[in-house]
Scaffold this motif. Structure first.
Motif, short mmCIF file in Angstrom:
data_model
loop_
_atom_site.label_atom_id
_atom_site.label_comp_id
_atom_site.label_asym_id
_atom_site.label_seq_id
_atom_site.Cartn_x
_atom_site.Cartn_y
_atom_site.Cartn_z
N ASP A 28 0.85 -1.20 0.00
CA ASP A 28 0.00 0.00 0.00
C ASP A 28 0.88 1.25 0.00
OD1 ASP A 28 -2.17 -1.62 0.08
OD2 ASP A 28 -2.82 -1.09 2.11
N LEU A 29 0.33 2.32 -0.54
CA LEU A 29 1.04 3.60 -0.56
C LEU A 29 0.39 4.52 0.45
CD1 LEU A 29 1.32 4.00 -4.45
CD2 LEU A 29 2.82 2.76 -2.89
N LEU A 30 1.21 5.24 1.23
CA LEU A 30 0.69 5.95 2.40
C LEU A 30 1.25 7.36 2.48
CD1 LEU A 30 -1.08 5.26 4.93
CD2 LEU A 30 1.06 4.75 6.12
N SER A 31 0.42 8.27 2.99
CA SER A 31 0.88 9.63 3.25
C SER A 31 1.27 9.75 4.72
CB SER A 31 -0.23 10.64 2.94
OG SER A 31 -1.21 10.63 3.96
N GLN A 32 1.91 10.85 5.06
CA GLN A 32 2.18 11.16 6.45
C GLN A 32 0.89 11.62 7.11
OE1 GLN A 32 5.23 10.87 7.93
NE2 GLN A 32 4.35 11.42 9.92
N ALA A 33 0.57 11.08 8.29
CA ALA A 33 -0.64 11.49 9.00
C ALA A 33 -0.47 12.90 9.54
CB ALA A 33 -0.95 10.52 10.13
N GLN A 34 -1.53 13.69 9.47
CA GLN A 34 -1.51 15.06 9.98
C GLN A 34 -2.65 15.24 10.98
OE1 GLN A 34 -1.19 18.25 7.11
NE2 GLN A 34 -0.35 16.88 5.55
N THR A 35 -2.36 15.91 12.09
CA THR A 35 -3.38 16.25 13.07
C THR A 35 -3.80 17.69 12.85
OG1 THR A 35 -2.45 14.69 14.68
CG2 THR A 35 -3.93 16.39 15.52
N VAL A 36 -5.10 17.88 12.58
CA VAL A 36 -5.62 19.21 12.23
C VAL A 36 -6.86 19.50 13.06
CG1 VAL A 36 -4.73 19.07 9.87
CG2 VAL A 36 -7.06 18.32 10.36
N LYS A 37 -7.23 20.78 13.12
CA LYS A 37 -8.44 21.20 13.81
C LYS A 37 -9.66 20.93 12.92
CE LYS A 37 -6.43 23.10 17.46
NZ LYS A 37 -6.65 22.60 18.85
N LEU A 38 -10.78 20.61 13.56
CA LEU A 38 -12.02 20.48 12.82
C LEU A 38 -12.33 21.81 12.14
CD1 LEU A 38 -14.29 18.40 12.34
CD2 LEU A 38 -15.55 19.48 14.20
N GLY A 39 -12.68 21.77 10.87
CA GLY A 39 -12.91 22.99 10.10
C GLY A 39 -11.70 23.41 9.29
N ALA A 40 -10.60 22.63 9.38
CA ALA A 40 -9.38 22.99 8.65
C ALA A 40 -9.62 22.93 7.15
CB ALA A 40 -8.25 22.04 9.04
N ASP A 41 -8.98 23.85 6.44
CA ASP A 41 -9.08 23.91 4.98
C ASP A 41 -7.66 23.94 4.42
OD1 ASP A 41 -9.89 24.17 2.40
OD2 ASP A 41 -11.06 25.99 2.68
N GLY A 42 -7.46 23.36 3.24
CA GLY A 42 -6.14 23.37 2.61
C GLY A 42 -5.18 22.33 3.14
N VAL A 43 -5.70 21.24 3.72
CA VAL A 43 -4.83 20.16 4.21
C VAL A 43 -4.21 19.45 3.00
CG1 VAL A 43 -4.71 18.03 5.54
CG2 VAL A 43 -6.28 19.85 6.24
N ALA A 44 -2.89 19.38 2.96
CA ALA A 44 -2.19 18.77 1.82
C ALA A 44 -1.62 17.42 2.23
CB ALA A 44 -1.08 19.70 1.33
N LEU A 45 -2.12 16.36 1.62
CA LEU A 45 -1.64 15.01 1.89
C LEU A 45 -0.87 14.51 0.68
CD1 LEU A 45 -4.88 13.48 3.49
CD2 LEU A 45 -2.88 14.42 4.68
N ARG A 46 0.39 14.19 0.91
CA ARG A 46 1.26 13.72 -0.18
C ARG A 46 1.60 12.25 0.07
NH1 ARG A 46 4.48 16.20 -3.97
NH2 ARG A 46 6.35 15.10 -4.68
N VAL A 47 1.17 11.37 -0.83
CA VAL A 47 1.41 9.93 -0.69
C VAL A 47 2.82 9.64 -1.19
CG1 VAL A 47 0.65 7.64 -1.36
CG2 VAL A 47 -1.04 9.46 -1.00
N ALA A 48 3.71 9.31 -0.25
CA ALA A 48 5.12 9.19 -0.62
C ALA A 48 5.82 8.01 0.07
CB ALA A 48 5.87 10.48 -0.29
N LYS A 49 5.03 7.11 0.68
CA LYS A 49 5.63 6.01 1.44
C LYS A 49 5.01 4.69 1.00
CE LYS A 49 5.90 4.16 6.18
NZ LYS A 49 5.48 4.38 7.59
#
Length: 404
Positions: free
Chosen positions: A380-401
């Motif tokens: 499987d290909l996986l991104s780095q997990a990010q912890t964000v606030k509810l309502g966050a906009d512009g979260v960038a997930l890059r699948v690189a693993k």
């Protein structure tokens, strides 16, 4: 195929006898395989798909999807145990070389100018099913009876009991299927398909999904929160107990996985509208997520991993409570849509009692899977997990693993 193998083996043996008169190779007889039972069951299922397609009760797209799933299960479940080996007594290096070279060369020539596909029992069985050549009910009953007799001699063979349970279910003997599932024990605990089938036969025998069937369905959804049959049964169990909002939420998750306009989607939408009517809600109304309780962002694949993803792979954007593994919400897309924009909100919540809007911080990650299973698998290909606030906009997930 058996006649062909015998003739080919005889021809090779004659050549070896002529070349090595003092030495003779003997072929050990093979043993019958229980794969025949699996094959017979799958042939009937393939034939049923063909019948549904011909009668117009199954769309072409749903037929193709169901057929691909059956083919995958055939490949996973069939154990090829009938192999033959050639034992050659040859003390001299030259004789050993000849004994190895003759069958290898003959096999290579056959691969080049023959019809190797005819040797594949799975392909032959699938082709036969596609042309209506299926095992008769009497033959299938006999094969199931033979397996049942064998299992009485192998009471500790959990995998065999699970196969017998599925066989009983396929021939319409739910009472016997339930007993066989019980004998399979914990072997099926990590298999959502088996757990859902077990729940189905228990409910069929009891006349209700309440109690043990619901426990089995919940267990299946813990293994794979997006398992279609389990979602259908879960919604049905809630509907049966007049928990209409929960049934609506579960079925809406399921209908989002189906092809819009398909027979299954229309049937499920009818059930949802029925539940809405009983709950006093207008038909077709979709509960809107409250403002500001979503997460928006993008998913992109690292160019270095593009060769490892195919267009039909499943992209999952997963939201969890930080520090836990159970998803709160999951969005599923095709890898062909990458790079993609996503929005996670309460409409994607996995459990109506534990919605995305119920927490303030969310851990978000993206995963690309060939199988689409909830559990991570090697490759499987996986991104780095990010912890964000509810309502966050512009979260960038890059699948690189790549999952090892």
């Amino acid at each position: 195929m058996t006649a062909f193998i015998a003739a080919a083996a005889a021809a090779v043996a004659i050549v070896l006898v002529l070349l090595m008169r003092p030495y003779f190779g003997r072929l050990a007889p093979g043993q019958s395989s229980r794969a025949q039972l699996n094959a017979a069951i799958y042939r009937e299922q393939f034939a049923k798909l063909e019948q549904d397609l011909g009668e117009g009760t199954l769309s072409q797209a749903d037929y193709a999807q169901a057929k691909a799933e059956l083919q995958r299960r055939v490949l996973e479940d069939t154990d090829v145990a009938d192999q033959q080996s050639t034992v050659v007594g040859a003390p001299r290096k030259t004789m050993i070389g000849l004994a190895l070279a003759v069958p290898i060369v003959a096999g290579a020539l056959y691969l080049q100018i023959g019809t190797p596909a005819a040797m594949d029992p799975l392909a032959t069985q699938a082709a036969g099913a596609g042309h209506g050549q299926i095992t008769s009910p009497e033959q299938l009953e006999q094969m199931v009876a033979a397996l049942a007799q064998k299992m009485e001699q192998e009471p500790g063979n959990s995998k065999g009991w699970a196969m017998l349970a599925r066989s009983y279910k396929a021939i319409g003997r739910p009472a016997d299927a339930q007993k066989a599932f019980e004998r399979a024990g914990s072997f099926i605990d990590d298999d959502p398909e088996m757990l859902a089938s077990y729940a189905d036969v228990v409910a069929s025998n009891a006349g209700t999904l309440a109690g043990k069937p619901t426990e089995l369905i919940d267990k299946a959804l813990r293994v794979d929160p997006n398992h279609p049959m389990s979602l259908w049964l879960k919604g049905t169990a809630d509907f049966e107990q007049k928990k209409y909002p929960q049934a609506i939420a579960t079925w809406e998750r399921l209908v989002a996985m189906l092809q819009p306009g398909s027979d299954d989607a229309r049937m499920l939408e009818g059930a949802i509208n029925d539940a809405r009517s009983k709950a006093g809600l207008p038909a077709g109304a979709v509960a809107a997520a409250p403002t500001g309780v979503n997460i928006k962002g993008t998913v992109e694949l690292d160019p270095a991993l593009k060769a490892k993803a195919s267009p039909d792979d499943v992209v999952m954007v997963i939201a969890r409570r930080p520090g836990t593994r159970m998803p709160l919400a999951v969005l599923r897309k095709r890898a062909a849509e990458l790079p993609l924009q996503f929005t996670l909100d309460d409409s994607l919540s996995m459990d109506p009692s534990s919605r995305l809007s119920s927490v303030r911080e969310i851990e978000v990650e993206a995963r690309i899977s060939r199988t689409g299973l909830a559990k991570q698998e090697p490759g499987d290909l996986l991104s780095q997990a990010q912890t964000v606030k509810l309502g966050a906009d512009g979260v960038a997930l890059r699948v690189a693993k790549v999952v090892q």
